[in-house]
Structure formats: C-alpha cells, structure tokens
Motif scaffolding. Sequence first.
Motif, PDB file in Angstrom:
ATOM      1  N   UNK A 279       0.849  -1.200   0.000  1.00 29.24           N
ATOM      2  CA  UNK A 279       0.000   0.000   0.000  1.00 29.24           C
ATOM      3  C   UNK A 279       0.884   1.251   0.000  1.00 29.24           C
ATOM      4  N   UNK A 280       1.874   1.255   0.901  1.00 28.45           N
ATOM      5  CA  UNK A 280       2.761   2.424   1.003  1.00 28.45           C
ATOM      6  C   UNK A 280       3.524   2.628  -0.306  1.00 28.45           C
ATOM      7  N   UNK A 292      -5.368  -1.858  -7.652  1.00 27.65           N
ATOM      8  CA  UNK A 292      -4.776  -2.620  -6.541  1.00 27.65           C
ATOM      9  C   UNK A 292      -4.906  -1.882  -5.207  1.00 27.65           C
ATOM     10  N   UNK A 293      -4.841  -0.546  -5.242  1.00 25.33           N
ATOM     11  CA  UNK A 293      -4.975   0.187  -3.983  1.00 25.33           C
ATOM     12  C   UNK A 293      -6.361  -0.025  -3.379  1.00 25.33           C
ATOM     13  N   UNK A 294      -7.371  -0.049  -4.225  1.00 24.65           N
ATOM     14  CA  UNK A 294      -8.732  -0.309  -3.720  1.00 24.65           C
ATOM     15  C   UNK A 294      -8.839  -1.745  -3.187  1.00 24.65           C
ATOM     16  N   UNK A 295      -8.207  -2.681  -3.890  1.00 26.99           N
ATOM     17  CA  UNK A 295      -8.240  -4.086  -3.447  1.00 26.99           C
ATOM     18  C   UNK A 295      -7.577  -4.216  -2.075  1.00 26.99           C
ATOM     19  N   UNK A 297      -7.198  -1.871   0.115  1.00 28.35           N
ATOM     20  CA  UNK A 297      -8.058  -1.195   1.096  1.00 28.35           C
ATOM     21  C   UNK A 297      -9.196  -2.101   1.565  1.00 28.35           C
ATOM     22  N   UNK A 298      -9.713  -2.915   0.643  1.00 26.17           N
ATOM     23  CA  UNK A 298     -10.818  -3.805   1.028  1.00 26.17           C
ATOM     24  C   UNK A 298     -10.337  -4.780   2.100  1.00 26.17           C
ATOM     25  N   UNK A 299      -9.149  -5.335   1.910  1.00 26.38           N
ATOM     26  CA  UNK A 299      -8.594  -6.240   2.925  1.00 26.38           C
ATOM     27  C   UNK A 299      -8.346  -5.479   4.236  1.00 26.38           C
ATOM     28  N   UNK A 300      -7.691  -4.327   4.086  1.00 25.88           N
ATOM     29  CA  UNK A 300      -7.334  -3.556   5.285  1.00 25.88           C
ATOM     30  C   UNK A 300      -8.597  -3.176   6.065  1.00 25.88           C
ATOM     31  N   UNK A 301      -9.612  -2.682   5.368  1.00 26.95           N
ATOM     32  CA  UNK A 301     -10.840  -2.276   6.065  1.00 26.95           C
ATOM     33  C   UNK A 301     -11.500  -3.448   6.784  1.00 26.95           C
ATOM     34  N   UNK A 302     -11.419  -4.624   6.194  1.00 29.34           N
ATOM     35  CA  UNK A 302     -12.008  -5.780   6.855  1.00 29.34           C
ATOM     36  C   UNK A 302     -11.280  -6.069   8.179  1.00 29.34           C
ATOM     37  N   UNK A 303      -9.965  -5.916   8.192  1.00 28.39           N
ATOM     38  CA  UNK A 303      -9.236  -6.148   9.452  1.00 28.39           C
ATOM     39  C   UNK A 303      -9.537  -5.061  10.489  1.00 28.39           C
TER      40      UNK A 303
END
Length: 374
Positions: A279-280, A292-295, A297-303
């Motif tokens: 991401x960084x 890919x940044x949105x993808x 983010x989807x993982x990150x938001x779920x955590x």
Amino acid sequence: MADIITVTVDVGQKENLEEIGERAKQIGAIKHYLIDAKEEFVKNYIFPSIKANALYESKYPLSTALSRPLIASKVVEVAEKEGAFAVAHGCTGKGNDQVRFEVTIKSLNPNLKVIAPAREWNLSRDREIEYAKEHGIRIELKKSIFSIDQNLWGRSIECGPLEDPDVEPPPEAFEWVKPLNQTSEKATYINIKFEKGVPIAIDGEEKKPVDIISHLNQIAGKNGIGIIDHIEDRVVGIKSREVYECPAALCLIEAHKDLEKLVLTRNELFFKDIVDSQWAWLVYAGLWLDPLRYDLDAFINSTQERVNGNVRIKLYKGNYRVVGRSSPYSLYDMNLATYGISSKFDQSSAGGFIDLWGLPTRVAHSMLYKMKKK
Ligand code: ARG
C-alpha cells in the motif's frame, strides 16, 4: 496567449493562502481558486494511511505523497469546470511529485494536456529563483535555501545543506519539532481512542479528524518528536536524502500498530504487514488510483472492524513509547499468558508440540550434518 487560472488547495500547509491568490492575480492570472480540502485530506487520505500503517521504506509516513492525488483531483475539477485545455504544475523532472500529479490527472481526464515548465525548460533551483525575480514574482528568499512542502501530515525539507547525506541537518531546517534542550523535563502522557482503525478522541475528548491531527502535531512536536532523516529511493530511481517533521504521524502509526497487535491474530498480522508495505509503495509511487490500492483497502478495512480501543503513549524528549493498550476485542488472555499459579495453559502439551513443530528442521539438519561429514 492562454488565460491562466490558478488553484491553491488547502491541505493544512499553514501558509498565507490569501496572499498566494493576490500574488497570482498580480502576475496575470484571471481567476484564483482557494479550495479548503483539509477535512477530505484527513478522512480520505490520512485515515486510510493510518489503517495501513503506511511508512514508505519503513520510515516515511507519505505526508507529501498522500496530498498529491487529492490536489490533482481538485485541479482537474476546476479545469473541467472552466473548460481548460491544459493544466500546469511546477514540479521538476527528478522528483516523485510530477509522477503523482500526472498519473492522477491523466487517469481522471485523459484529454487534459499537462505542462511542466520547470521540467520542460530544465530549470535548476537557482535558475527558478532568478526567473521569479526577473518576472516580478515575489518569493520568500529566507526560506528558499530549503525546498519545503507541508500539510497536516508532515513537513518535508529538501535541498541546500541537506543534499549531503553525511551532514547533520542544521537546526534552522526544523519548525515543528522543538530541539531537545527546549523540551519539558516532565513526560507527557496521551491517550488515543481508536474506532475501526482511526483515532476519534484524545484524552477522553472526541475531536474532529483535522483537530486530532493538529493537536497531536503540536504536543508531540513540543516534546521533540517527529524528525525523520533517511535515505529514500525515489520512483525515478534516484537515491535521495530526505528529512521530515511528522510528529502526529509517527505517534499515530505507532499507536495504531500496537492496538492491531492486541486484536488481530498472528496470521492476520503477518499477512497485513505485506499488504501494508505494498500500500505504502503504491501511494509513494503515484498510483493512488490503481485498482490494486482499492483491493488492498478492502482487505485492510475488513481487518479494521475490530481495531477499537485505547492506546496510551508516553512522550518524553524525542521519544514516544506505547505504555498501555486496551480493547473490547483484545485477544490477550491473562489466564494463558501469566507465569503465575492461576495459569490455564496446559504446559504438559508443549513437549509434544515441540516434537512435531521441530520435526522438519531436525530431519533436514541431521541430513545436512551427515553430508558435510562425508
Ligand atoms: N521525498 C518526498 C516525497 O516524495 C518529499 C517531496 C517533497 N517535496 C518538496 N518540494 N520538498 O514524497
């Protein structure tokens, strides 16, 4: 000759923004836009970067990098509204910012032409200053030994004496972080409350997103915290020495990482570390709009659904250290962790675990040992 319309986006750079508009008109702009994007910057750019613990090359909180796609999107909005055929920016051909601006502008509107005079005319920094003088463009010469970019998430300082990576930055490079001999002799404690991975209150007081960041910049800076001095790999392949002041960013990312360790499983943490560094890298490299940044983010938001709780940090003479954390989703179980008599952990099962856990290592090691003896 084309008409010029200028745009300044307020991302918390704390400059005299009104004056910038006046100066633009003085040198011939027919119109000037001043857009306050501070709240959007914090909510849509800084907060996602906290959730991603975003530190490029483990050091740089992306303060400049995060602001670029936002500024570019505002410029495109104005260009479309005004029916402009081109947009211009002042980046040189050596840095990251040209990449960030242009990838965003071209993604949002492929028909806009981009004009980059500093790059196209191959202007050096000295030549730029001369050019400004020749054309009656007022600039602050005192500040111009450094190239400064600042916003709510940090202050980037480049050029002048900083170009030698072996030379310590002079004190005049810094504005946000107090020298250690002027900081308090007493430690400051702050309590940060997180909800779904983002800070919502400090010391029990709920605050607006922009206020949380400015407040933390102020108290951490006052305690001498926030200077970063490192060697950075730019997108265009150059290694550069970069110096920053990012008091709030360093404290918030440290606190957030710590809370994640309390509530996420080991497997989640291992995997998220990889996602975070990707991401960084994407954001550093100007690819904010990449799918890919949105993808990621989807993982990150779920955590982040479970990243709720409080983190207490001790600030003292340039140091920041988490000294306490708590969460309703905590996975820490005192009954398992304690070395005291009350432990519920059945130690008798550890022996068998070690036999199986170490099996592949033992087999491989003894094979290699035999081979060496031959
Ligand atoms: N190296 C940093 C980045 O790429 C900072 C760039 C700062 N720009 C400046 N004009 N001083 O994000």
